[in-house]
Structures are given as structure tokens and as C-alpha cells.
Design an enzyme around this catalytic site. Structure first.
Site, short mmCIF file in Angstrom:
data_model
loop_
_atom_site.label_atom_id
_atom_site.label_comp_id
_atom_site.label_asym_id
_atom_site.label_seq_id
_atom_site.Cartn_x
_atom_site.Cartn_y
_atom_site.Cartn_z
N LYS A 1 0.83 -1.21 0.00
CA LYS A 1 0.00 0.00 0.00
C LYS A 1 0.86 1.25 0.00
O LYS A 1 0.43 2.31 -0.48
CB LYS A 1 -0.98 -0.03 1.18
CG LYS A 1 -0.33 -0.13 2.56
CD LYS A 1 0.00 1.20 3.19
CE LYS A 1 0.67 1.01 4.54
NZ LYS A 1 1.05 2.29 5.18
N ARG B 1 3.75 9.73 5.18
CA ARG B 1 5.00 10.19 4.58
C ARG B 1 5.09 9.75 3.11
O ARG B 1 5.72 10.44 2.29
CB ARG B 1 6.19 9.67 5.38
CG ARG B 1 6.32 8.16 5.40
CD ARG B 1 7.31 7.66 6.43
NE ARG B 1 6.82 7.80 7.79
CZ ARG B 1 7.44 7.31 8.85
NH1 ARG B 1 8.57 6.68 8.71
NH2 ARG B 1 6.93 7.45 10.05
#
Length: 338
Positions: A188, A252
Site C-alpha cells: 500500500k 510520509r
């Protein structure tokens, strides 16, 4: 009360330390970096996790033996690139059947091994489990409600970890599908880079929804080919983790993707994010797995081309849109044949 060591002083490990301390457990935080431990012990706070206060009765150490020996649970919270070296370093100190739960996400590029496989290889005497789900450290540290899954080889181990972590704001499910959990959590991050790139290019919600939907289709195809369960990819550590990582600015990977979409290289993006961007490390491994298992991953393929071949992100999106026409449901039967 259990004695728990957090191995790693990053934001996710610190958030879990705060959670476990609130649950009444005795917490030790270990890092190989002396400056990190010094900062945590003095400030009782991590700069990247403001507002999450640690307790002065926690133990902060760089001593390997003090962190490992006699502990009921070891939480492996180092970045994926350091999982093997940390496991190798601590192996001789870890007792038979001592429980290690890995909370990092990634696939080792050279060997294509998941992180739990690496830990089991380096510390064969331990009982290794994984903990993963749609859980940003920033929200877990603040006590916002979330759900997560613990995967283990035995139900007893999974339920033991479940009981340690479970609280009124942290709901823990159990599963035997360690492989599926780790693949969902790793892959993912690559799709989240694609979602961020689309944001950086100025595309909209429709594009994001398409990337998430087709992204989980890619992850599921590969995961099932490797032996994971469909239900895992349809659950918290599959579509759940993918949604939050593609949509949140806490991510991030998404933030790095935005910068890449705006024209920065992945090296420049990682330097600006100032944290490890796991999707960059998992992207090459995902393509090697694609070739090994003969599973097409068009989104992940384009991410690799943008990251490592200098491809224009806008061209990558265009090529995704102009691929050969497909059925959404493979091998589906039609009511009418003419």
C-alpha cells in the site's frame, strides 16, 4: 502488567509505548542511537510526534541486554531497512519462545522476504508476530480511536498480544494470515506514492478513488498468488490501510509522492519529508515479485518508472489511462451472449 520493550525510537514505536503504558505495562524504550535515547529521556517527547508525552517511569536505554532479557514482549519498531541488522544484533540475547511483534512495514529488496521472515531467519528461537492496520502514529499517540490486526502462527500468541494492546481506543483483531497482513502493509505504501503523485499533479478526488480501487486490486492479485487470503486484503490491513495512507497528510508516502508529482526526485522528496519513505524501498521489490509470480501490477510498474527511470509523472498517468480495455470482473459471465 507485562514487561514490554520497544525496539526503535521512531514515531510509531513511541506512540505504541504511550499506548502500552496507559494500559498499565512496564515500558522500556531502546535505540541503537545514543542521541535519540538521550533526547527521549530528557524531553519525554519526540519532535516528530508533538503532544505525545512519555512517562518518567519508563526506561530509556541503548543497552541491548537490558532491553531484551526477561521481557515479556519485544516490539520491533525499527525502519524496515534496519530490521535485519537489528535482529542479527539482538539474536543471541533473545530466549527461546520469547515473543517479538513486528510493527514496521516493508519487503527486503535483495531477498524479497517480508520483515517477519527476516526476524524468524535471524532469531529462529523466537515466536514472531506482526501488528498492522490503518494506524497513523500521530492519531494513536493522541488516543484517537482506531483498529488494527495482529497476525501470528498460533492463536494463543495472537490473543496474548491482543490483550496487551487492546483498549477503549485501540481495538485489536487477530488473524493467522501473517503473509497477507505484511503484503498489504508493504504494497500500500507504493500505491500511496502514486496517490501523492496524482495530488502533486493537481488531479482530483476521482483520480484518487481510482488509484485506491485499482491499487487494492493489484495488491490482492499479487497477495493471493503468494498465498495470502482474500479476506485480509478486503480488511483492515488491505483496503483499510490503503485508504488512510493514500488520503492522509500524516502519510510520509503520500507527502513524498506529492513532491515527486511537483517535479522533485525521490531523493529530494525523502530529504524534505525527513523520515523514511518505505514505499520507495518496497517499489522495486514489488516489481520483482510481479515478475516472479507472473502478476501484472500496472500502477506499481508506473511508480517504479517515475522513481527510478526518470519518467514524467503526467506521462505515467496517461499511459495508465490508455491501457488496453479490460473487464473489471475477470471471467464474469454475461446474461446475454449476443
Amino acid at each position: 502488567m507485562a514487561k514490554v520493550s520497544i525496539l526503535g525510537g521512531g514515531s510509531w514505536g513511541i506512540a505504541l509505548a504511550a499506548l502500552l503504558h496507559k494500559n498499565g505495562h512496564q515500558i522500556t524504550i531502546w535505540s541503537a542511537l545514543a542521541k535519540e535515547i538521550e533526547m527521549l529521556s530528557e524531553n519525554l517527547e519526540l519532535k516528530t510526534l508533538p503532544g505525545v508525552k512519555l512517562s518518567p517511569d519508563m526506561t530509556f536505554t541503548t543497552d541491548d541486554a537490558a532491553a531484551v532479557k526477561g521481557q515479556d514482549l519485544l516490539v520491533m519498531a525499527v525502519a524496515s531497512a534496519y530490521t535485519r541488522s537489528t535482529a542479527k544484533r539482538l539474536s543471541s540475547l533473545i530466549g527461546r519462545d520469547q515473543i517479538i511483534v513486528n510493527v514496521a512495514k516493508g519487503i527486503e529488496e535483495d531477498t524479497l522476504m517480508t520483515l517477519s521472515d527476516i526476524i524468524e531467519q535471524e532469531i529462529p528461537q523466537a515466536e514472531v508476530a506482526v501488528l498492522s492496520g490503518p494506524t497513523h502514529a500521530e492519531e494513536v499517540g493522541r488516543g484517537l480511536p482506531t483498529t488494527i490486526v495482529v497476525g501470528a502462527r498460533s492463536k494463543a500468541t495472537a490473543e496474548y498480544i491482543q490483550n496487551l494492546f487492546m483498549s477503549d481506543v485501540f481495538r485489536v483483531y487477530v488473524s493467522p494470515d501473517i503473509l497477507g497482513i505484511e503484503l498489504g502493509g508493504s504494497l500500500k505504501n507504493v500505491v500511496a506514492l502514486a496517490a501523492g503523485i496524482a495530488d502533486g499533479l493537481g488531479y482530483g478526488d476521482n483520480t484518487k478513488a481510482a488509484l485506491i480501487t485499482r491499487g487494492i486490486a493489484e495488491i490482492t492479485r499479487l497477495g493471493i498468488a503468494m498465498g495470502g487470503r482474500y479476506e485480509t486484503f478486503a480488511g483492515l490491513t488491505g483496503i483499510g490501510d490503503l485508504i488512510v495512507t493514500c488520503a492522509s497528510m500524516h502519510s510520509r508516502n503520500r507527502r513524498a509522492g506529492i513532491l515527486i508529482g511537483q517535479g522533485k526526485s525521490y531523493e529530494e522528496a525523502m530529504a524534505e519529508v525527513k523520515m523514511v519513505v518505505e514505499g520507495v524501498y518496497s517499489a522495486k521489490a514489488a516489481m520483482q515479485l510481479s515478475e516472479k509470480y507472473q502478476v501484472k501490477l500496472p500502477i506499481i510498474e508506473q511508480v517504479n518508472a517515475v522513481l527510478f527511470q526518470g519518467k514524467d509523472p503526467a506521462l505515467a498517468v496517461s499511459e495508465l489511462m490508455l491501457r488496453d480495455r479490460k473487464n473489471e470482473i475477470a471471467d464474469a459471465e454475461w446474461d446475454k451472449t449476443v
